[in-house]
Design a protein around this motif. Sequence first.
Motif, short mmCIF file in Angstrom:
data_model
loop_
_atom_site.label_atom_id
_atom_site.label_comp_id
_atom_site.label_asym_id
_atom_site.label_seq_id
_atom_site.Cartn_x
_atom_site.Cartn_y
_atom_site.Cartn_z
N ASN A 51 -2.07 7.51 1.74
CA ASN A 51 -1.76 6.08 1.91
C ASN A 51 -0.58 5.65 1.04
OD1 ASN A 51 -3.83 6.00 3.75
ND2 ASN A 51 -5.22 4.82 2.47
N SER A 52 -0.47 6.22 -0.15
CA SER A 52 0.69 5.93 -1.01
C SER A 52 1.97 6.46 -0.37
CB SER A 52 0.51 6.55 -2.39
OG SER A 52 -0.55 5.94 -3.07
N GLY A 53 1.87 7.64 0.25
CA GLY A 53 3.03 8.19 0.96
C GLY A 53 3.45 7.29 2.11
N PHE A 54 2.47 6.73 2.81
CA PHE A 54 2.81 5.81 3.89
C PHE A 54 3.45 4.53 3.37
CE2 PHE A 54 0.74 8.52 6.90
CZ PHE A 54 1.42 8.24 8.07
N LEU A 55 3.09 4.11 2.17
CA LEU A 55 3.76 2.95 1.57
C LEU A 55 5.24 3.23 1.40
CD1 LEU A 55 1.47 1.48 -1.22
CD2 LEU A 55 2.63 0.23 0.60
N GLU A 110 -7.57 0.10 -4.25
CA GLU A 110 -7.37 -1.35 -4.21
C GLU A 110 -5.89 -1.71 -4.36
OE1 GLU A 110 -9.68 -3.73 -3.41
OE2 GLU A 110 -10.91 -1.97 -2.95
N MET A 111 -5.18 -0.97 -5.22
CA MET A 111 -3.75 -1.23 -5.40
C MET A 111 -2.98 -0.94 -4.11
SD MET A 111 -0.88 0.71 -7.66
CE MET A 111 -1.19 2.10 -6.61
N VAL A 112 -3.30 0.18 -3.48
CA VAL A 112 -2.63 0.54 -2.22
C VAL A 112 -2.95 -0.48 -1.14
CG1 VAL A 112 -2.54 2.26 -0.37
CG2 VAL A 112 -2.44 3.00 -2.75
N LYS A 113 -4.19 -0.94 -1.08
CA LYS A 113 -4.58 -1.96 -0.10
C LYS A 113 -3.75 -3.22 -0.29
CE LYS A 113 -8.53 -4.15 -0.60
NZ LYS A 113 -9.95 -4.49 -0.60
N SER A 114 -3.58 -3.64 -1.51
CA SER A 114 -2.79 -4.84 -1.81
C SER A 114 -1.33 -4.68 -1.38
CB SER A 114 -2.86 -5.13 -3.31
OG SER A 114 -2.03 -6.18 -3.66
N LYS A 115 -0.75 -3.52 -1.68
CA LYS A 115 0.66 -3.28 -1.33
C LYS A 115 0.83 -3.15 0.18
CE LYS A 115 2.12 -1.32 -5.70
NZ LYS A 115 2.72 -0.19 -6.39
N THR A 117 -1.02 -4.62 2.44
CA THR A 117 -1.19 -5.98 2.96
C THR A 117 0.13 -6.75 2.83
OG1 THR A 117 -3.53 -5.99 2.40
CG2 THR A 117 -2.49 -8.14 2.67
N GLU A 118 0.81 -6.57 1.71
CA GLU A 118 2.10 -7.23 1.49
C GLU A 118 3.13 -6.75 2.52
OE1 GLU A 118 4.72 -9.89 -0.26
OE2 GLU A 118 2.55 -9.71 -0.45
N VAL A 119 3.14 -5.46 2.82
CA VAL A 119 4.05 -4.91 3.84
C VAL A 119 3.80 -5.58 5.19
CG1 VAL A 119 4.51 -2.85 5.25
CG2 VAL A 119 4.50 -2.67 2.76
N ILE A 120 2.54 -5.66 5.56
CA ILE A 120 2.19 -6.26 6.86
C ILE A 120 2.66 -7.71 6.94
CG2 ILE A 120 0.28 -6.94 8.39
CD1 ILE A 120 -1.30 -4.53 7.14
N ARG A 121 2.51 -8.42 5.86
CA ARG A 121 2.85 -9.85 5.86
C ARG A 121 4.35 -10.12 5.75
NH1 ARG A 121 -2.33 -11.40 2.35
NH2 ARG A 121 -3.65 -11.98 4.09
N THR A 122 5.13 -9.17 5.22
CA THR A 122 6.52 -9.48 4.92
C THR A 122 7.57 -8.68 5.70
OG1 THR A 122 6.56 -7.93 3.06
CG2 THR A 122 5.95 -10.23 2.58
N LEU A 123 7.20 -7.53 6.23
CA LEU A 123 8.21 -6.71 6.91
C LEU A 123 8.04 -6.75 8.42
CD1 LEU A 123 8.28 -3.55 4.57
CD2 LEU A 123 9.80 -5.55 4.54
N ASP A 124 9.10 -6.45 9.12
CA ASP A 124 9.09 -6.40 10.58
C ASP A 124 8.37 -5.12 11.02
OD1 ASP A 124 9.60 -6.21 13.31
OD2 ASP A 124 11.76 -6.60 13.12
#
Length: 180
Positions: A51-55, A110-115, A117-124
């Motif tokens: 999941n971190s790699g996907f971030l 939890e940290m990865v989940k938060s990051k 979520t931020e990607v989903i809300r802010t990036l295309d």
Amino acid sequence: MDQQKIVEELKATLTEWSAVLSTFSQEEINKFPFEGSWTAGQVARHLNISNSGFLEILNGPESETNRPADQKVELVKSDFLNFRTKMQAPDFVLPKAIDYDKNTLISDMEMVKSKLTEVIRTLDLTRTCTAFELPGYGYFTRWEAIYFVIYHSQRHLHQLKNIYGTLNPIVEGSTINRHQ
């Protein structure tokens, strides 16, 4: 595309993941349920690595998408939620055979989940991620990559519940509630 729906699916999956992992004792986290299996700690570490790699992929280089942005979502879902199919993780996401700390694994999740979520809300989410081409799938759009994280996490949630059930078998006549 309903970004709120994607956020809710991601949060529900990773929140359940953390909840199930928290039911293991610290000792059980590093116990092998049977020969050839990973420990719960290794499963959690594998998921955190992936999941971190996907971030990184989601926040990396991108290009315009020349196909439906969700085209590969159903394929990923059918592949990863088919629990009869055995899969082999690539070397770069294999967890080490060491003892893991339950609280650190949950905190990382939890940290990865938060990051995410931020990607989903802010990036295309319709843009194609070009940092990494997944074997068998090719390049994912952000939308597809998020669903890869969701379905991959659900697959390993199923595995985690099986490990817990193996380590904590139901005693006949007991009212202990076992994960299914």
